[in-house]
Scaffold this motif. Sequence first.
Motif, PDB file in Angstrom:
ATOM      1  N   ALA A 458      64.091  79.966  48.827  1.00 13.23           N
ATOM      2  CA  ALA A 458      63.512  81.058  49.617  1.00 13.23           C
ATOM      3  C   ALA A 458      62.410  81.767  48.826  1.00 13.23           C
ATOM      4  O   ALA A 458      61.319  82.026  49.353  1.00 13.23           O
ATOM      5  CB  ALA A 458      64.616  82.044  50.012  1.00 13.23           C
ATOM      6  N   VAL A 459      62.672  82.065  47.563  1.00  8.59           N
ATOM      7  CA  VAL A 459      61.671  82.772  46.744  1.00  8.59           C
ATOM      8  C   VAL A 459      60.431  81.882  46.565  1.00  8.59           C
ATOM      9  O   VAL A 459      59.289  82.339  46.705  1.00  8.59           O
ATOM     10  CB  VAL A 459      62.272  83.183  45.375  1.00  8.59           C
ATOM     11  CG1 VAL A 459      61.189  83.664  44.423  1.00  8.59           C
ATOM     12  CG2 VAL A 459      63.318  84.275  45.581  1.00  8.59           C
ATOM     13  N   ARG A 460      60.650  80.610  46.291  1.00  9.36           N
ATOM     14  CA  ARG A 460      59.507  79.684  46.173  1.00  9.36           C
ATOM     15  C   ARG A 460      58.646  79.708  47.435  1.00  9.36           C
ATOM     16  O   ARG A 460      57.424  79.721  47.368  1.00  9.36           O
ATOM     17  CB  ARG A 460      60.008  78.248  46.004  1.00  9.36           C
ATOM     18  CG  ARG A 460      60.218  77.883  44.584  1.00  9.36           C
ATOM     19  CD  ARG A 460      60.773  76.492  44.450  1.00  9.36           C
ATOM     20  NE  ARG A 460      61.218  76.384  43.079  1.00  9.36           N
ATOM     21  CZ  ARG A 460      60.647  75.622  42.152  1.00  9.36           C
ATOM     22  NH1 ARG A 460      59.673  74.822  42.465  1.00  9.36           N
ATOM     23  NH2 ARG A 460      61.089  75.621  40.915  1.00  9.36           N
ATOM     24  N   SER A 461      59.332  79.679  48.581  1.00 11.66           N
ATOM     25  CA  SER A 461      58.578  79.625  49.842  1.00 11.66           C
ATOM     26  C   SER A 461      57.764  80.904  50.022  1.00 11.66           C
ATOM     27  O   SER A 461      56.629  80.863  50.493  1.00 11.66           O
ATOM     28  CB  SER A 461      59.530  79.429  51.020  1.00 11.66           C
ATOM     29  OG  SER A 461      60.212  80.632  51.312  1.00 11.66           O
ATOM     30  N   GLY A 462      58.345  82.046  49.635  1.00 14.24           N
ATOM     31  CA  GLY A 462      57.619  83.317  49.754  1.00 14.24           C
ATOM     32  C   GLY A 462      56.401  83.328  48.842  1.00 14.24           C
ATOM     33  O   GLY A 462      55.307  83.753  49.233  1.00 14.24           O
ATOM     34  N   TYR A 463      56.584  82.828  47.619  1.00 13.94           N
ATOM     35  CA  TYR A 463      55.457  82.780  46.673  1.00 13.94           C
ATOM     36  C   TYR A 463      54.380  81.815  47.171  1.00 13.94           C
ATOM     37  O   TYR A 463      53.190  82.084  47.033  1.00 13.94           O
ATOM     38  CB  TYR A 463      55.957  82.343  45.292  1.00 13.94           C
ATOM     39  CG  TYR A 463      56.645  83.444  44.501  1.00 13.94           C
ATOM     40  CD1 TYR A 463      56.608  84.771  44.919  1.00 13.94           C
ATOM     41  CD2 TYR A 463      57.317  83.168  43.321  1.00 13.94           C
ATOM     42  CE1 TYR A 463      57.239  85.777  44.188  1.00 13.94           C
ATOM     43  CE2 TYR A 463      57.942  84.164  42.579  1.00 13.94           C
ATOM     44  CZ  TYR A 463      57.904  85.461  43.023  1.00 13.94           C
ATOM     45  OH  TYR A 463      58.519  86.458  42.291  1.00 13.94           O
ATOM     46  N   ARG A 464      54.804  80.694  47.740  1.00 11.45           N
ATOM     47  CA  ARG A 464      53.816  79.719  48.251  1.00 11.45           C
ATOM     48  C   ARG A 464      52.976  80.336  49.369  1.00 11.45           C
ATOM     49  O   ARG A 464      51.754  80.190  49.397  1.00 11.45           O
ATOM     50  CB  ARG A 464      54.551  78.519  48.863  1.00 11.45           C
ATOM     51  CG  ARG A 464      55.018  77.555  47.853  1.00 11.45           C
ATOM     52  CD  ARG A 464      54.301  76.218  48.075  1.00 11.45           C
ATOM     53  NE  ARG A 464      54.730  75.298  47.048  1.00 11.45           N
ATOM     54  CZ  ARG A 464      55.367  74.186  47.303  1.00 11.45           C
ATOM     55  NH1 ARG A 464      55.619  73.838  48.544  1.00 11.45           N
ATOM     56  NH2 ARG A 464      55.731  73.403  46.325  1.00 11.45           N
ATOM     57  N   ALA A 465      53.660  81.008  50.304  1.00 16.34           N
ATOM     58  CA  ALA A 465      52.937  81.634  51.414  1.00 16.34           C
ATOM     59  C   ALA A 465      51.988  82.698  50.878  1.00 16.34           C
ATOM     60  O   ALA A 465      50.840  82.818  51.336  1.00 16.34           O
ATOM     61  CB  ALA A 465      53.932  82.242  52.409  1.00 16.34           C
ATOM     62  N   ALA A 466      52.447  83.451  49.872  1.00 13.24           N
ATOM     63  CA  ALA A 466      51.590  84.496  49.278  1.00 13.24           C
ATOM     64  C   ALA A 466      50.365  83.854  48.615  1.00 13.24           C
ATOM     65  O   ALA A 466      49.250  84.385  48.714  1.00 13.24           O
ATOM     66  CB  ALA A 466      52.396  85.314  48.273  1.00 13.24           C
ATOM     67  N   GLU A 467      50.573  82.725  47.963  1.00 11.95           N
ATOM     68  CA  GLU A 467      49.428  82.011  47.353  1.00 11.95           C
ATOM     69  C   GLU A 467      48.411  81.625  48.420  1.00 11.95           C
ATOM     70  O   GLU A 467      47.199  81.765  48.226  1.00 11.95           O
ATOM     71  CB  GLU A 467      49.893  80.740  46.636  1.00 11.95           C
ATOM     72  CG  GLU A 467      50.523  80.993  45.290  1.00 11.95           C
ATOM     73  CD  GLU A 467      51.084  79.731  44.646  1.00 11.95           C
ATOM     74  OE1 GLU A 467      51.619  79.847  43.540  1.00 11.95           O
ATOM     75  OE2 GLU A 467      51.001  78.642  45.245  1.00 11.95           O
ATOM     76  N   CYS A 468      48.922  81.152  49.561  1.00 10.69           N
ATOM     77  CA  CYS A 468      48.012  80.738  50.649  1.00 10.69           C
ATOM     78  C   CYS A 468      47.170  81.926  51.102  1.00 10.69           C
ATOM     79  O   CYS A 468      45.947  81.810  51.268  1.00 10.69           O
ATOM     80  CB  CYS A 468      48.798  80.205  51.839  1.00 10.69           C
ATOM     81  SG  CYS A 468      49.591  78.645  51.513  1.00 10.69           S
ATOM     82  N   VAL A 469      47.821  83.075  51.302  1.00 12.05           N
ATOM     83  CA  VAL A 469      47.086  84.261  51.759  1.00 12.05           C
ATOM     84  C   VAL A 469      46.046  84.642  50.713  1.00 12.05           C
ATOM     85  O   VAL A 469      44.865  84.868  51.028  1.00 12.05           O
ATOM     86  CB  VAL A 469      48.049  85.450  52.005  1.00 12.05           C
ATOM     87  CG1 VAL A 469      47.266  86.714  52.321  1.00 12.05           C
ATOM     88  CG2 VAL A 469      49.026  85.130  53.131  1.00 12.05           C
ATOM     89  N   ALA A 470      46.456  84.690  49.459  1.00 14.27           N
ATOM     90  CA  ALA A 470      45.540  85.134  48.399  1.00 14.27           C
ATOM     91  C   ALA A 470      44.346  84.176  48.302  1.00 14.27           C
ATOM     92  O   ALA A 470      43.202  84.620  48.164  1.00 14.27           O
ATOM     93  CB  ALA A 470      46.278  85.204  47.071  1.00 14.27           C
ATOM     94  N   ARG A 471      44.613  82.889  48.414  1.00 13.53           N
ATOM     95  CA  ARG A 471      43.516  81.921  48.250  1.00 13.53           C
ATOM     96  C   ARG A 471      42.530  82.003  49.411  1.00 13.53           C
ATOM     97  O   ARG A 471      41.315  81.889  49.213  1.00 13.53           O
ATOM     98  CB  ARG A 471      44.084  80.515  48.085  1.00 13.53           C
ATOM     99  CG  ARG A 471      44.746  80.375  46.718  1.00 13.53           C
ATOM    100  CD  ARG A 471      45.411  79.065  46.485  1.00 13.53           C
ATOM    101  NE  ARG A 471      46.143  79.108  45.216  1.00 13.53           N
ATOM    102  CZ  ARG A 471      46.896  78.148  44.749  1.00 13.53           C
ATOM    103  NH1 ARG A 471      47.043  77.033  45.443  1.00 13.53           N
ATOM    104  NH2 ARG A 471      47.526  78.263  43.595  1.00 13.53           N
ATOM    105  N   VAL A 472      43.065  82.224  50.616  1.00  8.41           N
ATOM    106  CA  VAL A 472      42.202  82.324  51.788  1.00  8.41           C
ATOM    107  C   VAL A 472      41.256  83.529  51.671  1.00  8.41           C
ATOM    108  O   VAL A 472      40.163  83.537  52.215  1.00  8.41           O
ATOM    109  CB  VAL A 472      43.096  82.427  53.050  1.00  8.41           C
ATOM    110  CG1 VAL A 472      42.434  83.158  54.165  1.00  8.41           C
ATOM    111  CG2 VAL A 472      43.500  81.058  53.504  1.00  8.41           C
TER     112      VAL A 472
END
Length: 496
Positions: A458-472
Amino acid sequence: MSERWTQAPRVAVVGGGLAGLAGGCALADAGFRVTLFERRPFLGGRASSYQHPGTGEVVDNCQHVLLGCCTNLVEFYRRLGVEGKIRWYDRLTFLEPGGRASLIEPSSLPAPLHTTPAFLRAACLDWPDKLAIAGAMAALVPMTPRDRGESFLTWLRRHGQTERAIARFWRTVLVSALNEDIDRVSVPSAAQVMRESFLKSPSAGRMGVPTVPLTELYSVAGGYLSARSGEVRLRSGVDGFRAEVAGVRLLTPGGEEGFDFVVLAVPFDVLSRMLPQTSAAEPLRQTLDQLETSPITGIHLWFDRQITDLDHAVLLDRTIQWMFHKSKLVAPASSRQPALSPVEGRGHPIPAGGARQLAGREESNGSYVELVVSSSKTLVERSRAEIIDLALNELHEFFPESRAAKLVKSTVIKEVHATYSPRPGVDLHRPRPETVWPRVFLAGDWTATGWPATMEGAVRSGYRAAECVARVTGQREATFVVPNLPPSGFMRLFRG
Ligand SMILES: Cc1cc2nc3c(=O)[nH]c(=O)nc-3n(C[C@H](O)[C@H](O)[C@H](O)COP(=O)(O)OP(=O)(O)OC[C@H]3O[C@@H](n4cnc5c(N)ncnc54)[C@H](O)[C@@H]3O)c2cc1C
């Protein structure tokens, strides 16, 4: 996205479980304005605690443990400053009915041989079982096998496992880790667990146990967000969203609200209902329809005396699979911060400094134990009284002293849809965080993390989604996911 941001983008995170909390905290740290929507009146999602109305005790919805290989969860704990609330154990006790114990612990031998001496000594396995396990482990050392639609049980049989090795080792470890029967588990899911937790390094298999109720651990994330200009809205369910070119509108019972980006960190069945009724949403809806769930049952028993000196034990050959001695594991309420976890529908707010939080230590000579049954399909239809009867009878076999103890109170908590079922082929149906809507991202233990449905996943998935937002938004180097534990010893020779 070639937008210029004159002020920090607004991100809505929907869901206050570990995925939403981790993603939200990472984004807040990266300077985003985060608003977290949680339907319930408390944070933590499936990893939460509450005051149980029938017993008056504060209980976790189920005992949660982590392993040393859970690098992102441990990093999240550090971020929140709660890493000191986890107690680590190197040794696991496997108990047979009758009470004979086998201790599994690492030695000074290099990985993957570090548990070999303990295995050689283990009384619960015979020599043919040990040789068979060594052979199958050797097959898993170089790499994780591909998913060819085969169940792990079939794989084990192909790799010459004895019935006892299957029952007492493979099934015991994997049903707890994956919450599914091994005849329904995919080979890569099982191999990932064995490689990450057993083979890669001695520290990977250490077991961490929270010493505070789960909501006390995770409600800290709410304060963390607020301290970074974020906003946490409890009792705030989201019904759906409308993706637009310049933003996303969240649909709530109170009306619509616009955000620059949205992270949807809700269970997959909830997400399916949230998707717009458009053809663009159809492929994702169909993917989500393929996911199934599996139950976990926790049996909570309060006795008038101690029934064992052990903090926890793996229980072999019976329905109950784990014993957690909660009154030894959880610090007394008087030495902790007050919990902040009102609950909706199934309990009461926990009073400040709650009188009997997770019971035990400070309470007379009594004891509180929780028994856990993962993949508890056979218990779902059974009554509370039947389950407690069965659990007590089995407990008496493992802990003969418990026969003399008086059961003061008890409860059974069935989580019927505890986690997704990691059956063969499941990874084809676990979506990545990116969606067809460029401003909408997904998180949750059921997304494509490469990890099972765990707090770490769950934590990994949250960090991954956050990475996507930040990169966009132009933070091209944004990295929140931390790497797996590095392999040690001979495991450094293998990359898979
Ligand atoms: C009984 C049980 C035992 C477990 N044991 C372990 C263990 O020992 N170790 C381990 O690592 N993992 C364990 N797990 C798994 C672990 O709890 C989960 O993998 C993890 O908590 C999932 O987090 P999540 O954020 O993905 O989902 P969730 O925790 O389900 O979070 C989703 C959140 O979304 C909220 N929500 C739902 N609908 C809406 C809406 N419309 N609007 C706003 N919010 C909404 C929910 O209330 C919830 O808070 C266990 C799970 C269960 C159920």
